[in-house]
Design a protein around this motif. Structure first.
Motif, PDB file in Angstrom:
ATOM      1  N   PHE A 196       0.828  -1.211   0.000  1.00 32.54           N
ATOM      2  CA  PHE A 196       0.000   0.000   0.000  1.00 32.54           C
ATOM      3  C   PHE A 196       0.862   1.261   0.000  1.00 32.54           C
ATOM      4  N   TYR A 197       1.958   1.229   0.741  1.00 32.93           N
ATOM      5  CA  TYR A 197       2.803   2.426   0.784  1.00 32.93           C
ATOM      6  C   TYR A 197       3.478   2.679  -0.561  1.00 32.93           C
ATOM      7  N   VAL A 198       3.940   1.618  -1.213  1.00 30.31           N
ATOM      8  CA  VAL A 198       4.493   1.784  -2.567  1.00 30.31           C
ATOM      9  C   VAL A 198       3.420   2.293  -3.520  1.00 30.31           C
ATOM     10  N   GLY A 199       2.189   1.765  -3.373  1.00 28.28           N
ATOM     11  CA  GLY A 199       1.085   2.266  -4.191  1.00 28.28           C
ATOM     12  C   GLY A 199       0.781   3.727  -3.924  1.00 28.28           C
ATOM     13  N   ILE A 200       0.841   4.131  -2.650  1.00 26.76           N
ATOM     14  CA  ILE A 200       0.623   5.544  -2.295  1.00 26.76           C
ATOM     15  C   ILE A 200       1.669   6.429  -2.966  1.00 26.76           C
ATOM     16  N   ILE A 201       2.927   6.015  -2.886  1.00 26.16           N
ATOM     17  CA  ILE A 201       4.009   6.812  -3.471  1.00 26.16           C
ATOM     18  C   ILE A 201       3.861   6.916  -4.978  1.00 26.16           C
ATOM     19  N   LEU A 202       3.698   5.783  -5.641  1.00 26.72           N
ATOM     20  CA  LEU A 202       3.645   5.774  -7.109  1.00 26.72           C
ATOM     21  C   LEU A 202       2.400   6.499  -7.624  1.00 26.72           C
ATOM     22  N   ALA A 203       1.228   6.215  -7.019  1.00 29.01           N
ATOM     23  CA  ALA A 203      -0.015   6.805  -7.513  1.00 29.01           C
ATOM     24  C   ALA A 203      -0.037   8.318  -7.326  1.00 29.01           C
ATOM     25  N   ASN A 204       0.343   8.779  -6.147  1.00 30.22           N
ATOM     26  CA  ASN A 204       0.290  10.224  -5.896  1.00 30.22           C
ATOM     27  C   ASN A 204       1.363  10.977  -6.682  1.00 30.22           C
ATOM     28  N   ILE A 205       2.557  10.397  -6.809  1.00 32.30           N
ATOM     29  CA  ILE A 205       3.590  11.050  -7.614  1.00 32.30           C
ATOM     30  C   ILE A 205       3.187  11.064  -9.084  1.00 32.30           C
ATOM     31  N   PHE A 206       2.533   9.995  -9.542  1.00 31.11           N
ATOM     32  CA  PHE A 206       2.076   9.951 -10.934  1.00 31.11           C
ATOM     33  C   PHE A 206       1.040  11.035 -11.213  1.00 31.11           C
ATOM     34  N   ILE A 207       0.132  11.265 -10.254  1.00 31.75           N
ATOM     35  CA  ILE A 207      -0.855  12.340 -10.429  1.00 31.75           C
ATOM     36  C   ILE A 207      -0.164  13.692 -10.468  1.00 31.75           C
ATOM     37  N   MET A 208       0.789  13.912  -9.569  1.00 32.74           N
ATOM     38  CA  MET A 208       1.510  15.195  -9.561  1.00 32.74           C
ATOM     39  C   MET A 208       2.275  15.401 -10.868  1.00 32.74           C
TER      40      MET A 208
ATOM     41  N   ALA B 291      -3.414  18.008  -7.408  1.00 37.61           N
ATOM     42  CA  ALA B 291      -1.983  17.704  -7.267  1.00 37.61           C
ATOM     43  C   ALA B 291      -1.500  18.014  -5.850  1.00 37.61           C
ATOM     44  N   ASN B 292      -1.978  19.112  -5.277  1.00 38.13           N
ATOM     45  CA  ASN B 292      -1.613  19.429  -3.889  1.00 38.13           C
ATOM     46  C   ASN B 292      -2.211  18.421  -2.911  1.00 38.13           C
ATOM     47  N   LEU B 293      -3.417  17.946  -3.201  1.00 35.18           N
ATOM     48  CA  LEU B 293      -4.016  16.910  -2.356  1.00 35.18           C
ATOM     49  C   LEU B 293      -3.187  15.629  -2.400  1.00 35.18           C
ATOM     50  N   SER B 294      -2.663  15.284  -3.564  1.00 40.61           N
ATOM     51  CA  SER B 294      -1.804  14.104  -3.677  1.00 40.61           C
ATOM     52  C   SER B 294      -0.515  14.286  -2.877  1.00 40.61           C
ATOM     53  N   LEU B 295       0.044  15.500  -2.919  1.00 39.57           N
ATOM     54  CA  LEU B 295       1.248  15.791  -2.130  1.00 39.57           C
ATOM     55  C   LEU B 295       0.980  15.639  -0.637  1.00 39.57           C
ATOM     56  N   VAL B 296      -0.163  16.144  -0.188  1.00 32.83           N
ATOM     57  CA  VAL B 296      -0.516  16.064   1.239  1.00 32.83           C
ATOM     58  C   VAL B 296      -0.782  14.620   1.645  1.00 32.83           C
TER      59      VAL B 296
ATOM     60  N   VAL C 139      14.088   5.514 -13.549  1.00 37.57           N
ATOM     61  CA  VAL C 139      14.852   6.359 -12.640  1.00 37.57           C
ATOM     62  C   VAL C 139      14.012   6.753 -11.428  1.00 37.57           C
ATOM     63  N   VAL C 140      12.754   7.186 -11.671  1.00 35.85           N
ATOM     64  CA  VAL C 140      11.901   7.635 -10.572  1.00 35.85           C
ATOM     65  C   VAL C 140      11.563   6.480  -9.635  1.00 35.85           C
ATOM     66  N   CYS C 141      11.214   5.316 -10.196  1.00 30.20           N
ATOM     67  CA  CYS C 141      10.897   4.158  -9.352  1.00 30.20           C
ATOM     68  C   CYS C 141      12.111   3.724  -8.532  1.00 30.20           C
ATOM     69  N   SER C 142      13.279   3.733  -9.155  1.00 31.55           N
ATOM     70  CA  SER C 142      14.496   3.371  -8.424  1.00 31.55           C
ATOM     71  C   SER C 142      14.785   4.380  -7.319  1.00 31.55           C
TER      72      SER C 142
ATOM     73  N   PHE D 112      -4.381   6.524   7.402  1.00 31.88           N
ATOM     74  CA  PHE D 112      -2.989   6.690   6.990  1.00 31.88           C
ATOM     75  C   PHE D 112      -2.570   5.785   5.837  1.00 31.88           C
ATOM     76  N   VAL D 113      -3.268   4.668   5.639  1.00 39.50           N
ATOM     77  CA  VAL D 113      -2.842   3.685   4.639  1.00 39.50           C
ATOM     78  C   VAL D 113      -3.840   3.571   3.494  1.00 39.50           C
ATOM     79  N   VAL D 114      -5.115   3.397   3.816  1.00 38.28           N
ATOM     80  CA  VAL D 114      -6.114   3.090   2.790  1.00 38.28           C
ATOM     81  C   VAL D 114      -6.546   4.345   2.027  1.00 38.28           C
ATOM     82  N   THR D 115      -6.894   5.404   2.761  1.00 38.00           N
ATOM     83  CA  THR D 115      -7.398   6.620   2.107  1.00 38.00           C
ATOM     84  C   THR D 115      -6.386   7.254   1.148  1.00 38.00           C
ATOM     85  N   PRO D 116      -5.092   7.397   1.507  1.00 39.49           N
ATOM     86  CA  PRO D 116      -4.149   8.015   0.560  1.00 39.49           C
ATOM     87  C   PRO D 116      -3.950   7.240  -0.732  1.00 39.49           C
TER      88      PRO D 116
END
Length: 461
Positions: A64-76, A94-99, A356-359, A306-310
């Motif tokens: 879930f945390y990897v999904g949070i990082i990838l999904a929100n960064i992809f939206i930004m 985009a700001n909501l994804s950052l938060v 590069v970004v995933c690494s 903290f995990v599901v909603t983001p």
């Protein structure tokens, strides 16, 4: 022996009394210093005891945390690089994804590292920092959701005035107001809690630190402060939640009065916003206002928050939004958002950027977990591990920074491209060797040995 035992017991009691007196005097002396705290660490809740459950939660939280990082960064990235999405609604998204990414990062890495740790403790300062950032991100998200509701109200109820009311300046003012209000929301509680005396119990009763739980551990009358926290977090959350729900209902009623055909379309658009609002505010209302708290429900709602909603927010906004879907297809087909033709160079550029970004994200997450883990070790070992990791982190930034600029920067400049290309090709490889040799004792020892061997060989020859 029996006759001497009462005297022995009496002498032992006197010794214990002297020890207790000396310890209590030491406690009060230390309480007079600083903010009156003698507690240097807090004990966090153990989420799982069996090894199988620990592995399950480790996989669950990690995925879930990897999904949070990838999904929100992809939206930004999508909003930044696609000029079709440079509108107030998507800038706020985009700001909501950052938060969401920041809110999740305050707790989830520590949850993962604590699963296999025997001592689930957090230092006093780390606990205070965690509480501060949780409420900063939470306050910002509340205001951002209200700003998104205002944006939808203006777009649906006043479409002719939308471009004049919700212009870029207004959008930036709303974003700045969100961060200012979030800071005020956190600081107004943090200043009271940081000065409380903590001299007794230190079991938080949760897997993360939060103001209501930490306040109950203070060695002082905190009734008024608990009411301030409930009013600041609970009542404001409840008021904002009902205000948002009422505003969305008002928008739907307004649409129905004008045209019943557009009602289904408006409801389809607003359902994503309503779902996000319910997912965010329901755990908040339960955690801060429910009068009969239980550990199991508290843990469940905290994990949801903290995990599901983001990770659900990006899914809801991308799966229910045609503009985002079209932008993602456009970015997946093209190397540049402005180029209307699919090219092999575009595929290569975006493939390299993705790798590069995933690494980079994987490396940062791994180093974050390592840094959180070494906090549980003694200070001498943690400082040594931190010194070793700084060399690795420096090399990662030297390598990944130019790559991201070369492949991802939407406004290329020849001079900067040349500078970063030279830096990446020449300087980085030179600095890597210097960093690893200057910060590594084994390498220094090996160099000295080679130097001594060379001197001895010359002397013998």
């Amino acid at each position: 022996n029996t006759s001497s035992s009462p005297l022995l017991i009496e002498s032992m009691d006197g010794a214990n009394d002297s020890v207790v007196i000396s310890e209590s005097s030491h406690l009060y002396d230390s309480m007079d210093q600083g903010n009156g705290s003698v507690v240097i660490e807090f004990v966090l809740l153990e989420l799982a005891q069996s090894l199988g459950m620990q592995f399950f939660l480790f996989l669950f939280f990690s995925l879930f945390y990897v999904g949070i990082i990838l999904a929100n960064i992809f939206i930004m990235f999508t909003v930044i690089f696609d000029y079709h999405l440079h509108s107030p609604m998507y800038i706020l998204l985009a700001n909501l994804s950052l938060v969401d990414l920041g809110l999740s990062s305050t707790t989830v890495p520590r949850m993962i590292s604590d699963l296999f740790s025997d001592c689930k403790i957090i230092s006093f300062h780390s606990c205070m920092i965690q509480m501060f950032f949780i409420h900063v991100m939470g306050g910002v998200e509340m205001v951002l959701l209200a700003a998104m509701a205002y944006d939808r109200y203006t777009a649906v109820c006043k479409p002719l005035h939308y471009l004049t009311v919700m212009n870029l300046k207004m959008c930036m003012l709303l974003i700045a107001a969100a961060w200012i209000i979030g800071m005020i929301h956190a600081v107004s509680q943090f200043l009271f809690v940081i000065n409380l005396p903590f001299c007794g119990p230190n079991n938080v009763g949760s897997f993360y630190c939060d103001f209501p739980r930490v306040i109950k551990l203070a060695c002082a009358d905190t009734y008024r402060l608990e009411f301030v926290v409930i009013a600041n977090s609970g009542f404001i959350s409840m008021g904002t939640f009902f205000f948002l729900i009422a505003s969305y209902i008002f928008i739907l009623v307004t649409v129905r009065q004008h045209s019943s055909k557009d009602l289904s379309k408006a409801f389809f658009t607003l359902s994503a916003h309503i779902t996000v609002v319910v997912l965010f505010f329901t755990p908040c209302l339960f955690l801060y206002l429910w009068p009969f708290p239980t550990k199991s429900l508290d843990t469940f709602f905290a994990i949801v928050d903290f995990v599901v909603t983001p990770v659900l927010n990006p899914a809801i906004y991308t799966l229910r939004n045609r503009d985002m879907q079209v932008a993602m297809r456009r970015l997946s087909r093209q190397g540049s958002p402005d180029s209307p033709v699919q090219t092999p160079i575009g595929w290569i550029s975006w493939s390299l950027l993705t790798v590069v970004v995933c690494s980079f994200i994987l490396l940062i997450v791994s180093y974050t977990i390592i840094l959180v883990t070494i906090q549980h070790r003694p200070s001498d070992r943690s400082s040594k591990a931190l010194s070793a990791l700084t060399a690795h982190i420096t090399v990662v930034f030297f390598f990944v920074g130019p790559c991201i600029f070369i492949y991802a920067w939407p406004f290329p400049i020849k001079s900067l491209d040349k500078f970063f290309a030279m830096f990446y090709s020449v300087v980085t490889h030179l600095l890597n060797r210097i960093i690893y040799t200057l910060r590594n004792k084994d390498t220094k020892t090996a160099v000295k040995c080679l130097r001594n061997c060379n001197v001895n060989f010359r002397v013998n020859s």
